[in-house]
Design a protein around this motif. Structure first.
Motif, PDB file in Angstrom:
ATOM      1  N   THR B  93      36.457  87.084  21.486  1.00 35.33           N
ATOM      2  CA  THR B  93      36.600  87.199  22.935  1.00 35.33           C
ATOM      3  C   THR B  93      37.058  85.876  23.540  1.00 35.33           C
ATOM      4  O   THR B  93      38.006  85.831  24.329  1.00 35.33           O
ATOM      5  CB  THR B  93      35.255  87.611  23.564  1.00 35.33           C
ATOM      6  OG1 THR B  93      34.910  88.909  23.090  1.00 35.33           O
ATOM      7  CG2 THR B  93      35.353  87.640  25.076  1.00 35.33           C
ATOM      8  N   VAL B  94      36.392  84.817  23.152  1.00 33.70           N
ATOM      9  CA  VAL B  94      36.705  83.510  23.738  1.00 33.70           C
ATOM     10  C   VAL B  94      38.061  83.001  23.263  1.00 33.70           C
ATOM     11  O   VAL B  94      38.893  82.559  24.061  1.00 33.70           O
ATOM     12  CB  VAL B  94      35.602  82.490  23.388  1.00 33.70           C
ATOM     13  CG1 VAL B  94      36.003  81.099  23.815  1.00 33.70           C
ATOM     14  CG2 VAL B  94      34.302  82.899  24.060  1.00 33.70           C
ATOM     15  N   ALA B  97      41.248  84.688  24.692  1.00 35.75           N
ATOM     16  CA  ALA B  97      41.592  84.191  26.026  1.00 35.75           C
ATOM     17  C   ALA B  97      42.294  82.850  25.919  1.00 35.75           C
ATOM     18  O   ALA B  97      43.247  82.569  26.661  1.00 35.75           O
ATOM     19  CB  ALA B  97      40.325  84.067  26.874  1.00 35.75           C
ATOM     20  N   ALA B 101      46.215  82.153  26.942  1.00 33.48           N
ATOM     21  CA  ALA B 101      46.525  81.196  28.003  1.00 33.48           C
ATOM     22  C   ALA B 101      47.524  80.152  27.517  1.00 33.48           C
ATOM     23  O   ALA B 101      48.459  79.791  28.238  1.00 33.48           O
ATOM     24  CB  ALA B 101      45.243  80.520  28.486  1.00 33.48           C
ATOM     25  N   VAL B 146      42.971  74.510  26.645  1.00 35.97           N
ATOM     26  CA  VAL B 146      43.085  75.358  27.834  1.00 35.97           C
ATOM     27  C   VAL B 146      42.624  74.584  29.062  1.00 35.97           C
ATOM     28  O   VAL B 146      43.118  74.803  30.166  1.00 35.97           O
ATOM     29  CB  VAL B 146      42.255  76.650  27.660  1.00 35.97           C
ATOM     30  CG1 VAL B 146      42.331  77.520  28.899  1.00 35.97           C
ATOM     31  CG2 VAL B 146      42.737  77.409  26.436  1.00 35.97           C
ATOM     32  N   SER B 148      39.495  74.517  30.257  1.00 37.38           N
ATOM     33  CA  SER B 148      38.403  75.130  31.004  1.00 37.38           C
ATOM     34  C   SER B 148      37.064  74.620  30.475  1.00 37.38           C
ATOM     35  O   SER B 148      36.697  74.890  29.331  1.00 37.38           O
ATOM     36  CB  SER B 148      38.459  76.653  30.876  1.00 37.38           C
ATOM     37  OG  SER B 148      37.237  77.222  31.314  1.00 37.38           O
ATOM     38  N   ARG B 149      36.372  73.891  31.317  1.00 39.75           N
ATOM     39  CA  ARG B 149      35.075  73.343  30.914  1.00 39.75           C
ATOM     40  C   ARG B 149      34.143  74.429  30.398  1.00 39.75           C
ATOM     41  O   ARG B 149      33.479  74.276  29.374  1.00 39.75           O
ATOM     42  CB  ARG B 149      34.398  72.682  32.127  1.00 39.75           C
ATOM     43  CG  ARG B 149      34.746  71.259  32.357  1.00 39.75           C
ATOM     44  CD  ARG B 149      33.480  70.385  32.541  1.00 39.75           C
ATOM     45  NE  ARG B 149      32.394  71.090  33.176  1.00 39.75           N
ATOM     46  CZ  ARG B 149      32.044  70.956  34.450  1.00 39.75           C
ATOM     47  NH1 ARG B 149      32.732  70.140  35.228  1.00 39.75           N
ATOM     48  NH2 ARG B 149      31.027  71.621  34.948  1.00 39.75           N
ATOM     49  N   ARG B 150      34.099  75.544  31.128  1.00 38.43           N
ATOM     50  CA  ARG B 150      33.130  76.579  30.790  1.00 38.43           C
ATOM     51  C   ARG B 150      33.523  77.335  29.539  1.00 38.43           C
ATOM     52  O   ARG B 150      32.676  77.696  28.723  1.00 38.43           O
ATOM     53  CB  ARG B 150      32.949  77.507  31.978  1.00 38.43           C
ATOM     54  CG  ARG B 150      32.188  76.819  33.085  1.00 38.43           C
ATOM     55  CD  ARG B 150      32.287  77.524  34.399  1.00 38.43           C
ATOM     56  NE  ARG B 150      31.576  76.761  35.429  1.00 38.43           N
ATOM     57  CZ  ARG B 150      32.084  75.738  36.074  1.00 38.43           C
ATOM     58  NH1 ARG B 150      33.320  75.351  35.807  1.00 38.43           N
ATOM     59  NH2 ARG B 150      31.375  75.089  36.975  1.00 38.43           N
ATOM     60  N   LEU B 151      34.791  77.584  29.360  1.00 35.69           N
ATOM     61  CA  LEU B 151      35.226  78.258  28.140  1.00 35.69           C
ATOM     62  C   LEU B 151      34.907  77.375  26.935  1.00 35.69           C
ATOM     63  O   LEU B 151      34.415  77.855  25.907  1.00 35.69           O
ATOM     64  CB  LEU B 151      36.729  78.544  28.194  1.00 35.69           C
ATOM     65  CG  LEU B 151      37.210  79.622  27.230  1.00 35.69           C
ATOM     66  CD1 LEU B 151      36.774  80.993  27.701  1.00 35.69           C
ATOM     67  CD2 LEU B 151      38.717  79.586  27.050  1.00 35.69           C
TER      68      LEU B 151
END
Lengths: 228, 228
Positions: B93-94, B97, B101, B146, B148-151
């Motif tokens: 899933t992660v 993405a 991207a 990417v 994205s801190r949270r990803l």
DNA sequence: TCTTGCATTCTTGTATAACAATATTTCTCG
DNA sequence: CGAGAAATATTGTTATACAAGAATGCAAGA
């Protein structure tokens, strides 16, 4: 392994109870963004020892509900526009996978329709905080129904920050939940139709809307100057 | 520990250093799955106070690198087949993405090609542990690029468990990294071609392979009876 | 006046000790 | 041999103390 807690069973340990309480206060906006949370303050407010308060703050920091660097006191963060976008990018990543998985087997989570029902029933008269709760419950149910421990864990963290951000705005404005309810229905429809593509599209649209609402509110607030 | 204040800026605090050390020992399989890690053991092994050790164990538990319930001692988990599948579902899933991207902007992360290079160069003669490291570094670079801190945060947690599982098998078998290297190349190719769909397909294929290797090894091990 | 530097104070990092509560083991008794 | 109870081990929580880093304010000098 999971003790199958057939019912709520409030937090067993003191640390847990403390954590839950502080967490709730933060995400509901009772503690304003920027406010400082020292260990001794928490300790004295709850009459617990400092190490206990420390553990609590560290846990909240790990979840992104507090910011703090070494030797500096923890503060409640206020997400700026970039962070809101990052948050929603991550959120979309997780929830897309969830609705796609559900649509593939056309499983509509009962808990999600329940959350929808409660949102529809008391749309106007509910306090905004409760609307937020119901919204969160809906999305939470969606992900939980997939049955992936790890996906749920990730989602929980993300929803924490979402809740935080929504909670900080909740005093200012009460958005009409009508759109939200409709968008939720569209998602459920696509899932029950067994259409993963459409489910993902509906979800993406819904989240984009929500994100823009948040960003818009943030901008509005900033252009008015800080009220506090 | 050493002051070594030239660049990397090693762990500043004692707690941090302790955490890093224990974490490394766990994911590298130096601490066998099922082994018990009591607070006093860690405390005495490292000559730190028990609260420090406690904090360390709690942190590792939150990351899934240890399992423990209240009043019971922490153990290093051994993921069964279902958990490996759940782990890889979340991982896919992660990372889907992430590669999507990257492919959308055709950005090939330099760190990823570096990891690939080091994997290719010393394919045969590297110790298995280092191959695992390089593999992890590759995927980590993909997600980090990417921005994205949270990803990245979610991915870090997932990779921790992946590392743990791989580390536990690393004594038994040395898989030929050739396939892995090719699959990695395919992913990078699709990204540089700006083809998100293909990038996701290549990634999914790669992860499926990896997952099946792990599951196969687990089954083989079980049918042989526990060697220890 | 502005800036630099120092000292005070606040807050966190870490350690030690102690007691309480719970899990696990062991031992005894039927 | 099995069941219950004591003993032990381990964690949960608190209290206290000191060290170290950060912030604040004040004073002195340019």
């Amino acid at each position: 392994m999971d003790s199958q807690n057939s019912f709520p069973l409030g937090p067993s340990s003191l640390t847990e109870a403390l954590y839950e309480s502080v967490r709730k206060r933060i995400v509901n906006g009772e503690i304003a963004p920027g406010e400082k949370l020292t260990e001794v303050r928490i300790a004295s407010e709850y009459s617990v020892a400092r190490p206990t308060a420390k553990a609590c703050l560290e846990r909240l920091t790990a979840l992104g509900l507090l910011r703090r660097t070494t030797h500096k006191t923890a503060v409640v963060p206020k997400l700026d526009e970039d962070e809101i976008r990052d948050l929603y990018f991550s959120r979309e990543t997780v929830e897309r996978a969830a609705v796609a998985a559900l649509a593939r087997t056309a499983t509509v989570p009962p808990a999600a329709v329940r959350a929808q029902a409660s949102m529809k029933a008391a749309a106007g008269d509910m306090a905004f905080a409760n609307q937020v709760e119901a919204d969160i419950a809906f999305h939470s149910a969606l992900v939980a129904a997939v049955g992936s421990r790890r996906l749920s864990r990730m989602h929980e963290v993300i929803l924490g920050e979402v809740h935080l951000t929504m909670g900080q705005f909740q005093a200012h404005r009460t958005t009409h939940p009508t759109n939200v309810v409709h968008e939720h229905d569209d998602i459920l429809k696509a899932i029950s139709d067994g259409d993963p593509e459409r489910a993902q599209q509906c979800l993406a649209h819904h989240l984009d809307q929500a994100q823009e609402r948040l960003v818009g509110q943030l901008r509005r607030e900033q252009s008015e100057g800080t009220p506090a």
